[in-house]
Design an enzyme around this catalytic site. Structure first.
Site, PDB file in Angstrom:
ATOM      1  N   CYS A   2       0.822  -1.202   0.000  1.00  0.00           N
ATOM      2  CA  CYS A   2       0.000   0.000   0.000  1.00  0.00           C
ATOM      3  C   CYS A   2       0.861   1.260   0.000  1.00  0.00           C
ATOM      4  O   CYS A   2       1.981   1.255   0.508  1.00  0.00           O
ATOM      5  CB  CYS A   2      -0.903   0.011   1.223  1.00  0.00           C
ATOM      6  N   ARG A  27       5.423  -0.408  -6.032  1.00  0.00           N
ATOM      7  CA  ARG A  27       5.222  -1.204  -4.824  1.00  0.00           C
ATOM      8  C   ARG A  27       4.232  -2.350  -5.051  1.00  0.00           C
ATOM      9  O   ARG A  27       4.220  -3.317  -4.304  1.00  0.00           O
ATOM     10  CB  ARG A  27       4.674  -0.315  -3.697  1.00  0.00           C
ATOM     11  N   TRP A  75      -3.036  -2.704  -1.567  1.00  0.00           N
ATOM     12  CA  TRP A  75      -2.698  -4.095  -1.852  1.00  0.00           C
ATOM     13  C   TRP A  75      -3.459  -4.934  -0.850  1.00  0.00           C
ATOM     14  O   TRP A  75      -3.250  -4.819   0.351  1.00  0.00           O
ATOM     15  CB  TRP A  75      -1.192  -4.305  -1.724  1.00  0.00           C
ATOM     16  N   ASN A  99      -2.007   2.257   5.699  1.00  0.00           N
ATOM     17  CA  ASN A  99      -1.124   1.153   5.338  1.00  0.00           C
ATOM     18  C   ASN A  99      -0.954   0.259   6.557  1.00  0.00           C
ATOM     19  O   ASN A  99      -0.870   0.756   7.679  1.00  0.00           O
ATOM     20  CB  ASN A  99       0.266   1.654   4.924  1.00  0.00           C
ATOM     21  N   GLY A 100      -0.832  -1.053   6.348  1.00  0.00           N
ATOM     22  CA  GLY A 100      -0.574  -1.960   7.447  1.00  0.00           C
ATOM     23  C   GLY A 100      -1.776  -2.818   7.776  1.00  0.00           C
ATOM     24  O   GLY A 100      -2.682  -3.011   6.950  1.00  0.00           O
ATOM     25  N   GLU A 482      18.978 -17.478  -6.188  1.00  0.00           N
ATOM     26  CA  GLU A 482      18.568 -16.144  -6.624  1.00  0.00           C
ATOM     27  C   GLU A 482      18.166 -16.161  -8.090  1.00  0.00           C
ATOM     28  O   GLU A 482      17.186 -15.521  -8.489  1.00  0.00           O
ATOM     29  CB  GLU A 482      19.685 -15.145  -6.366  1.00  0.00           C
ATOM     30  N   LYS A 486      14.479 -15.109  -9.524  1.00  0.00           N
ATOM     31  CA  LYS A 486      14.255 -14.077 -10.542  1.00  0.00           C
ATOM     32  C   LYS A 486      13.408 -14.625 -11.689  1.00  0.00           C
ATOM     33  O   LYS A 486      12.503 -13.960 -12.188  1.00  0.00           O
ATOM     34  CB  LYS A 486      15.599 -13.571 -11.087  1.00  0.00           C
ATOM     35  N   GLU A 489       9.813 -15.061 -10.550  1.00  0.00           N
ATOM     36  CA  GLU A 489       9.165 -13.784 -10.238  1.00  0.00           C
ATOM     37  C   GLU A 489       8.600 -13.105 -11.471  1.00  0.00           C
ATOM     38  O   GLU A 489       7.472 -12.598 -11.445  1.00  0.00           O
ATOM     39  CB  GLU A 489      10.172 -12.830  -9.573  1.00  0.00           C
ATOM     40  N   HIS A 505      19.752 -37.051  -5.553  1.00  0.00           N
ATOM     41  CA  HIS A 505      18.922 -37.396  -4.408  1.00  0.00           C
ATOM     42  C   HIS A 505      17.460 -37.016  -4.622  1.00  0.00           C
ATOM     43  O   HIS A 505      16.723 -36.816  -3.651  1.00  0.00           O
ATOM     44  CB  HIS A 505      19.459 -36.737  -3.138  1.00  0.00           C
ATOM     45  N   LYS A 604       6.859  -4.463  -4.248  1.00  0.00           N
ATOM     46  CA  LYS A 604       8.274  -4.133  -4.081  1.00  0.00           C
ATOM     47  C   LYS A 604       8.691  -4.133  -2.616  1.00  0.00           C
ATOM     48  O   LYS A 604       9.719  -4.680  -2.247  1.00  0.00           O
ATOM     49  CB  LYS A 604       8.560  -2.755  -4.704  1.00  0.00           C
TER      50      LYS A 604
END
Length: 609
Positions: A2, A27, A75, A99-100, A482, A486, A489, A505, A604
């Site tokens: 948010c 964001r 969001w 926000n929150g 990583e 990526k 994502e 394995h 973000k």
């Protein structure tokens, strides 16, 4: 997540609000809205589901003009994406953005319903609006009502409030979620991120945890959590000179990939001597206590967690002390054993990552020698609340998939590793090797970026793929992790990373002619073992893609393909080999036709648990 923007001025503030929301789009959000105080002292609210452009379309049909207003991008945490759940929320002449998460929203909602308040949304935020309206109805003092409301709600929040009875005043507060107050000439602004306001100011007051404020055009009154009047100094935002435009690049992500040589250079500026590192930047207490550190705990999320995993190899191998790396969202929910003289390192690009912040606050009572924040934002909550700080200087990172923030985190962590060696009187040659390698790194990254065209061609292999494996060993196992993160994502390909020795394995069962297998294979002590693992893939017809050192021979047969990178010292090899994996994920996303900078379902800055 948010985003909040607010403004009070002598001019129409709607364009400021909309531009602020546009700058917060990175964001991630699902709806947007504004509430503006009209000239007749009535609040006009306009909301829309989807992008900020949809809100602009609504405003073009129903213009909102005024000198005071608040705006929000949401969001979803409570209630599905829908106009009735979008902010601002209104109650009895006031409007609120938030926000929150209000953790005790359920009992408050029950209480307010019993008092006769009707709810039109499923959000926790509407509870704040009605609770504030209730207290104002009792006292007719908006500041007192705001204080009472803050005393009743529990959780993480940044709040902004306007009321028709005070058409020249904006109220705001923060607890566990960032909020800044921007300074103008007979104007004030608020935002959850300074980036939202750089079009109008680069001077900000950073609210501390529990602060609340009353803001007019000419004045800004701030109180702390104890209700004491306080001054928060005005600070100039150091990233204001950085362009927030894509420039010649198609996407912010690509621009930020190419900014890495400069970002690394800026992060290293003033930190390296010829044969020693300059530890004074950590502050006098940290500089004198580095030698006391006997253990390190690292706490982080996502990409920052991967940076911590690389640092564990460096710290244990070069410094000779134990290093434990924790996922921040799990750290608080188990029994943590903290050996004597342990340093806690928290890593976050934004410095507002909710899980990492919560871990830092939890750690304060766990007996650590000190806490250190490694962060890209100097005024962030993480930096202000830790004992020590180590800043990266990546500049604003707009693309949701982190690139330059990750590599600068690795640079800072290798620098910190070197500082620990130095403080403990360790291997002098290792210090010099690390320093020289770090100095050479920007040039090496420039060379790696020249692989862009070849990697773009390679990305075509992934056009019809839905799964991929990434392999690495030693410090390159977290780099493989990583790389897989990526790819998933931004291209939505299911990608998993494994330590290459684990291939037989279980994961080997997935390998066939349709499975791309990406391996990170620089020179090093584990290279021959990695080659054996790759032969297992080749023997089963897997589409093997290897990023290898130019000094090492790798057979190219059938579907196998090798791309070589320049030789570098082992200590910086993980940083260098990150670059082609970033480029690969970017170009695969282009092939797949996804939204590179704003991938679905992601944000973000994750400022809620």
């Amino acid at each position: 997540m948010c985003g909040i923007v607010g403004a009070i001025a002598q001019r129409n503030i709607t364009p400021i609000l909309i531009e602020g929301l546009r700058r917060l789009e990175y964001r991630g959000y699902d709806s947007a809205g504004v509430a503006v105080m009209n000239d007749d002292h009535s609040i006009q609210r306009v909301r829309a589901v989807g992008k900020v452009i949809e809100l602009e379309k609504s405003l073009s049909e129903t213009p909102a003009l005024g000198h005071l207003g608040i705006a929000h991008t949401r969001w979803a945490t409570h209630g599905k994406p829908a106009e009735h759940n979008a902010h601002p929320h209104i109650s009895d002449g006031l409007a609120v953005v938030h926000n929150g998460i209000i953790e005790n929203h359920a009992p408050l909602r029950k209480k307010l319903k019993e008092l006769g308040y009707a709810f039109t949304s499923e959000t926790d935020t509407e509870v704040v609006a009605h609770l504030l309206a209730y207290h104002y109805g009792q006292s007719k003092d908006l500041l007192e009502a705001f204080r009472q409301t803050l005393g009743e709600i529990h959780g993480a929040y940044a709040l902004a409030v306007i009321h028709e009875d005070e058409p020249e005043t904006l109220y705001c507060s923060r607890m566990g979620s960032p909020l800044v107050i921007g300074e103008g000439v007979e104007e004030h602004y608020i935002a959850s991120d300074p980036l939202a306001l750089l079009q109008v100011t680069d001077c900000f007051r950073y609210l501390e945890e529990g602060d609340y404020a009353r803001v007019s055009r000419e004045q800004c009154d701030i109180w702390n959590i104890k209700h004491e009047a306080v001054e928060r100094p005005v600070k100039r935002y150091e990233h204001a000179a950085h362009s927030l435009d894509k420039g010649e690049y198609r996407h912010f992500m690509l621009k930020e990939i190419y900014e890495q040589p400069e970002a690394i250079t800026q992060t290293l500026a003033g930190t390296l001597g010829d044969d020693h590192v300059l530890t004074a930047l950590l502050g006098p207490e940290a500089e004198t206590r580095l030698a006391d550190i006997e253990h390190v705990h690292i706490v982080a999320c996502g990409t920052s967690f991967h940076a911590g995993l690389v640092a564990r190899y460096w710290i244990e191998a070069q410094v000779g002390i134990t290093c434990q790396v924790e996922v921040a969202s799990e750290y608080r929910y188990r029994t943590v054993v903290v050996p004597k003289n342990t340093l806690l390192i928290t890593i976050s690009q934004s410095g507002e990552t909710a899980d990492t912040l919560a871990a830092l606050r939890f750690a304060k009572d766990q007996g650590y020698l000190a806490t250190l924040a490694l962060c890209n934002v100097a005024g962030s909550s993480l930096v202000r609340e830790a004992n020590w700080r180590l800043l990266t200087h990546a500049g604003p990172e707009i693309g949701v998939a982190s690139t330059k923030a990750f590599t600068t985190q690795l640079v800072a962590l290798l620098w910190l590793t070197t500082a620990l060696i130095q403080a403990r009187g360790g291997d002098k040659q290792q210090i010099i090797t690390n320093i020289n390698a770090l100095k050479s790194l920007p040039g090496m990254v420039e060379q790696a970026l020249q692989l862009d065209t070849r990697i773009a061609e390679l990305a075509e292999r992934f056009a019809n793929k839905h799964h991929a494996l990434f392999l690495g060993r030693g410090t390159h196992f977290p780099i493989a992790m990583e790389g897989a993160l990526k790819l998933k994502e931004i291209s939505y390909i299911h990608a998993e990373a494994y330590a290459a020795g684990e291939l037989k394995h279980g994961p080997l069962a997935l390998v066939d002619e349709n499975m791309p297998v990406v391996s990170v294979a620089p020179s090093g002590s584990l290279l021959e073992k990695l080659k054996s693992n790759l032969e297992e893939v080749r023997a089963r017809g897997g589409q093997l893609i290897t990023f290898a050192c130019e000094r090492v021979e790798h057979a190219e047969e059938g579907t196998a393909q090798t791309i070589t990178l320049p030789w570098v010292e082992d200590c910086i090899s993980p940083i260098l080999y990150t670059i082609p994996l970033q480029l690969l994920s970017y170009h695969v996303a282009l092939v797949k036709g996804t939204d590179v900078d704003k991938p679905r379902n992601l944000a973000k800055s994750v400022t809620v648990e």
